[in-house]
Structure formats: structure tokens, C-alpha cells
Design a protein around this motif. Structure first.
Motif, PDB file in Angstrom:
ATOM      1  N   HIS A 193       0.813  -1.213   0.000  1.00  0.00           N
ATOM      2  CA  HIS A 193       0.000   0.000   0.000  1.00  0.00           C
ATOM      3  C   HIS A 193       0.853   1.273   0.000  1.00  0.00           C
ATOM      4  O   HIS A 193       0.309   2.376  -0.053  1.00  0.00           O
ATOM      5  N   HIS A 194       2.178   1.119   0.034  1.00  0.00           N
ATOM      6  CA  HIS A 194       3.055   2.281  -0.069  1.00  0.00           C
ATOM      7  C   HIS A 194       3.492   2.542  -1.519  1.00  0.00           C
ATOM      8  O   HIS A 194       4.312   3.423  -1.772  1.00  0.00           O
ATOM      9  N   ALA A 195       2.943   1.782  -2.450  1.00  0.00           N
ATOM     10  CA  ALA A 195       3.412   1.853  -3.838  1.00  0.00           C
ATOM     11  C   ALA A 195       3.267   3.251  -4.430  1.00  0.00           C
ATOM     12  O   ALA A 195       4.172   3.752  -5.102  1.00  0.00           O
ATOM     13  N   GLN A 196       2.144   3.909  -4.204  1.00  0.00           N
ATOM     14  CA  GLN A 196       1.930   5.227  -4.799  1.00  0.00           C
ATOM     15  C   GLN A 196       2.951   6.230  -4.267  1.00  0.00           C
ATOM     16  O   GLN A 196       3.515   7.021  -5.028  1.00  0.00           O
ATOM     17  N   LEU A 197       3.180   6.210  -2.963  1.00  0.00           N
ATOM     18  CA  LEU A 197       4.165   7.120  -2.376  1.00  0.00           C
ATOM     19  C   LEU A 197       5.547   6.877  -2.966  1.00  0.00           C
ATOM     20  O   LEU A 197       6.246   7.813  -3.383  1.00  0.00           O
ATOM     21  N   LEU A 198       5.965   5.619  -3.017  1.00  0.00           N
ATOM     22  CA  LEU A 198       7.317   5.295  -3.464  1.00  0.00           C
ATOM     23  C   LEU A 198       7.503   5.579  -4.948  1.00  0.00           C
ATOM     24  O   LEU A 198       8.580   6.023  -5.369  1.00  0.00           O
ATOM     25  N   THR A 199       6.473   5.361  -5.731  1.00  0.00           N
ATOM     26  CA  THR A 199       6.551   5.733  -7.145  1.00  0.00           C
ATOM     27  C   THR A 199       6.714   7.238  -7.285  1.00  0.00           C
ATOM     28  O   THR A 199       7.495   7.727  -8.101  1.00  0.00           O
ATOM     29  N   GLY A 200       6.004   7.982  -6.440  1.00  0.00           N
ATOM     30  CA  GLY A 200       6.130   9.426  -6.453  1.00  0.00           C
ATOM     31  C   GLY A 200       7.501   9.912  -6.034  1.00  0.00           C
ATOM     32  O   GLY A 200       7.945  10.990  -6.442  1.00  0.00           O
ATOM     33  N   LEU A 201       8.199   9.114  -5.223  1.00  0.00           N
ATOM     34  CA  LEU A 201       9.558   9.466  -4.794  1.00  0.00           C
ATOM     35  C   LEU A 201      10.617   9.078  -5.824  1.00  0.00           C
ATOM     36  O   LEU A 201      11.780   9.452  -5.670  1.00  0.00           O
ATOM     37  N   GLY A 202      10.206   8.312  -6.842  1.00  0.00           N
ATOM     38  CA  GLY A 202      11.161   7.983  -7.892  1.00  0.00           C
ATOM     39  C   GLY A 202      11.377   6.515  -8.168  1.00  0.00           C
ATOM     40  O   GLY A 202      12.180   6.165  -9.045  1.00  0.00           O
ATOM     41  N   ALA A 203      10.692   5.634  -7.449  1.00  0.00           N
ATOM     42  CA  ALA A 203      10.867   4.204  -7.697  1.00  0.00           C
ATOM     43  C   ALA A 203      10.306   3.837  -9.070  1.00  0.00           C
ATOM     44  O   ALA A 203       9.209   4.254  -9.443  1.00  0.00           O
ATOM     45  N   ASP A 204      11.077   3.059  -9.831  1.00  0.00           N
ATOM     46  CA  ASP A 204      10.601   2.574 -11.123  1.00  0.00           C
ATOM     47  C   ASP A 204       9.666   1.391 -10.956  1.00  0.00           C
ATOM     48  O   ASP A 204       8.786   1.154 -11.796  1.00  0.00           O
ATOM     49  N   GLU A 205       9.859   0.663  -9.876  1.00  0.00           N
ATOM     50  CA  GLU A 205       9.054  -0.529  -9.614  1.00  0.00           C
ATOM     51  C   GLU A 205       8.928  -0.681  -8.105  1.00  0.00           C
ATOM     52  O   GLU A 205       9.880  -0.436  -7.362  1.00  0.00           O
ATOM     53  N   VAL A 206       7.737  -1.077  -7.632  1.00  0.00           N
ATOM     54  CA  VAL A 206       7.512  -1.329  -6.209  1.00  0.00           C
ATOM     55  C   VAL A 206       7.010  -2.752  -6.050  1.00  0.00           C
ATOM     56  O   VAL A 206       6.050  -3.150  -6.704  1.00  0.00           O
ATOM     57  N   ARG A 207       7.685  -3.515  -5.197  1.00  0.00           N
ATOM     58  CA  ARG A 207       7.272  -4.890  -4.928  1.00  0.00           C
ATOM     59  C   ARG A 207       6.835  -5.007  -3.469  1.00  0.00           C
ATOM     60  O   ARG A 207       7.466  -4.441  -2.574  1.00  0.00           O
ATOM     61  N   ASP A 208       5.764  -5.732  -3.237  1.00  0.00           N
ATOM     62  CA  ASP A 208       5.204  -5.944  -1.903  1.00  0.00           C
ATOM     63  C   ASP A 208       6.015  -7.022  -1.188  1.00  0.00           C
ATOM     64  O   ASP A 208       6.041  -8.172  -1.633  1.00  0.00           O
ATOM     65  N   TYR A 209       6.655  -6.644  -0.099  1.00  0.00           N
ATOM     66  CA  TYR A 209       7.505  -7.630   0.576  1.00  0.00           C
ATOM     67  C   TYR A 209       6.689  -8.758   1.202  1.00  0.00           C
ATOM     68  O   TYR A 209       7.202  -9.859   1.442  1.00  0.00           O
TER      69      TYR A 209
END
Length: 316
Positions: free
Chosen positions: A182-198
């Protein structure tokens, strides 16, 4: 002045806001009127008594590794700072302090502060001192991230993790962030190209990576195995098991697990300020507590799950 002190080793309820004498700066030192500090792992470990060889057994002990505020006075032989300058910095983590950053005033060596970035509030500045400096040292000085390299940031939603995602993007890395989904949107906004759910991603389902920055300190060998040829890994999540994994990994040479002691001086803080000023790095603050509620801030830190930092507002 008011200062938070550790009265004995233990849980967060050993913290007390005491009235103490205001310190005076000596030669080469600066007195800072503190406006904000943050809660870091170092503060919690000291309070719990896990570093008695450093902190000793004499009480009280100050807490608050970092701070942001204004210069109140300077000692002899201090150049480049004058009363009223906005600064950020940190006390020396391997020295014993009866008062530290979580206080209305702190005295530090002039080589442990720098001018804070213009336009950054004290709360925001305090949230970036340790986290930003740690991420910068890890990426630039430990694993030497180069443009175009694939990097995994593990524990990406935490204080160091959010800074590492932003700085890695600024350095030209292709960033995979591992955090709660559920942190994917925040992390994408910070610059992550890809977010994986641990929670649904195992180490063997991702990679290979050129660089891994770990902020968790568990399963280090599993993640080290996801390094590609010439890959480098660093962890800032230290524990007894992590230290054992770091030592055992020495047989892998350049692909070993690295660590370091984040002890930034003025030069690192000045470099960090440039990243803030350029827009490459912004603060991520989870919650702000008044000085009187610092025990609650420590408890929140220990519960985990925060996005960014817990900050203590020293002055209203």
C-alpha cells in the motif's frame, strides 16, 4: 533549559524531560537553539542499554542524535557561522552526552553542522539529517551506485529507505523498492521505477541487481544471492544476526555484504543540502510529537510500520 534524558536503561518510560543548565560553547564549538529533533535507531538502542560500552552506566544520558535549529552563540575559533544562522547537524554518536539533540539547546563541534537548506522547516530538516546522510553515504561511498545500474532498496518506506529511493533515482539508478504494497503510490512518487510488496515477494522472485541497499537487517544472505556479476550490497539494519551474516560474507570478496558507521560531518551535510535544494530529495515525515511526548515517539518507532520519520518538535 528543558532536555530529554535517559534516567536508567529500559523501555521508553525511562525518558524524562528535565530542567538543566544551558551549556556554553567552547573553542571550536557552536551553541544551537534546537527547534526539532528526530527519533533514530541509535537513540532507541542507547536507551535500551544495548550499547553500554559506548554510553556507560552513569546517568542521566542525553538522547536525540540529530537536530535542526538556529545558531545561538559560537565559541572561539569558529568561522562561517553567526547567531541566527539556520543549521542542521548531529551529535557524535560514539561520545557520551548528558544532553543531546532532544533539548532546547545543544553544543556541538562546528564540524558537525552545516547551513540548513533554505525553505526547509525545522521539522522537515530534522527528518533528513540522519536518514539522508546515511542513504547518501551508502549509495555514493559504500556501493558507488552508477547511472543505469539496477538497485533494490529493501525497507523502502522507512526513513533511510525513502531517502535512498530518491537519491538513487537522482544518481541515475533504476530503482526497485521493496515495501508494503500500500506504499506503492508514495514510493513511485519518490522515484521508484518498480515497487514490490515484501509480504508477497520472496528474494528469489526478484533481481538480479547491481546494487542492494538493505535497511532491515534480516535474510541478508538470501538477498545477497540476488546480486549480479560485479554487484554490491550494503546494510544499515544492524543486529547480532546481521553482523554474523556480514562477517560470513567476506568470502565473496566484492560481492560481500558491506556496512558502515554513519557519522557525517559538515561536508556530507553540505552535499545533502545540495540534493534538497535541487529538488532531488524531499522529507517524508510520518508524525510529529511535542518534546513532552518523546516517550510516545520512541514507542511508535519501536512498533515499526512508519512511512518516513517520527520527529520531535522541541520549540512550538
Amino acid at each position: 533549559m528543558k532536555a530529554v534524558q535517559i534516567t536508567s536503561y529500559g523501555a521508553a518510560d525511562v525518558l524524562r524531560v528535565n530542567e538543566v543548565d544551558r551549556p556554553a560553547p567552547g573553542a571550536g564549538e557552536v551553541l544551537v537553539s534546537v527547534e526539532a529533533s528526530s527519533v533514530n535507531g541509535h537513540d532507541v538502542i542507547i536507551r535500551a542499554g544495548e550499547m553500554k560500552m559506548v554510553s556507560g552506566r552513569r546517568f542521566p544520558i542525553g538522547t536525540g542524535l540529530d537536530f535542526a535549529g538556529t545558531v545561538a552563540a559560537t565559541g572561539a575559533d569558529v568561522e562561517g557561522y553567526r547567531a541566527g544562522d539556520r543549521v542542521w547537524g548531529m551529535v557524535h554518536p560514539r561520545q557520551r552526552h548528558t544532553t543531546a539533540g532532544a533539548a532546547e539547546y545543544v553544543v556541538v563541534s562546528a564540524d558537525r553542522i552545516a547551513h540548513a537548506p533554505a525553505g526547509l522547516s525545522p521539522v522537515d530538516a530534522a527528518s533528513l539529517v540522519v536518514t539522508g546522510a546515511t542513504a547518501l553515504i551508502a549509495l555514493r561511498d559504500s556501493v558507488h551506485l552508477a547511472g543505469g545500474e539496477r538497485i533494490l532498496v529493501r525497507g523502502a518506506a522507512g526513513g533511510v529507505g525513502t531517502a535512498a529511493v530518491q537519491l538513487a533515482r537522482a544518481m541515475g539508478g533504476h530503482v526497485t523498492a521493496l515495501a508494503r504494497g500500500h506504499h506503492a503510490q508514495l514510493l513511485t512518487g519518490l522515484g521508484a521505477d518498480e515497487v514490490r510488496d515484501y509480504g508477497s515477494t520472496t528474494s528469489d522472485q526478484i533481481g538480479p541487481f547491481d546494487v542492494i541497499v538493505d535497511t532491515v537487517g534480516t535474510e541478508l544472505n538470501c538477498y545477497r544471492s540476488r546480486l549480479g556479476k560485479g554487484g554490491r550490497m550494503v546494510t544499515v539494519g544492524l543486529s547480532a544476526s546481521a553482523l554474523a551474516a556480514i562477517a560470513a560474507s567476506s568470502v565473496y570478496g566484492a560481492r560481500r555484504i558491506r556496512t558502515f558507521s554513519a557519522n557525517p560531518g559538515s561536508a556530507v551535510l553540505r552535499d545533502l543540502a545540495k540534493h534538497v535544494t535541487s529538488g532531488a530529495l524531499r522529507p517524508v515525515v510520518h508524525s510529529v510529537y511535542p518534546l513532552a511526548d518523546i516517550a510516545a515517539a520512541h514507542e511508535a518507532f519501536e512498533r515499526g510500520g512508519a512511512v518516513g520519520k517520527h520527529v520531535v518538535a522541541v520549540s512550538a
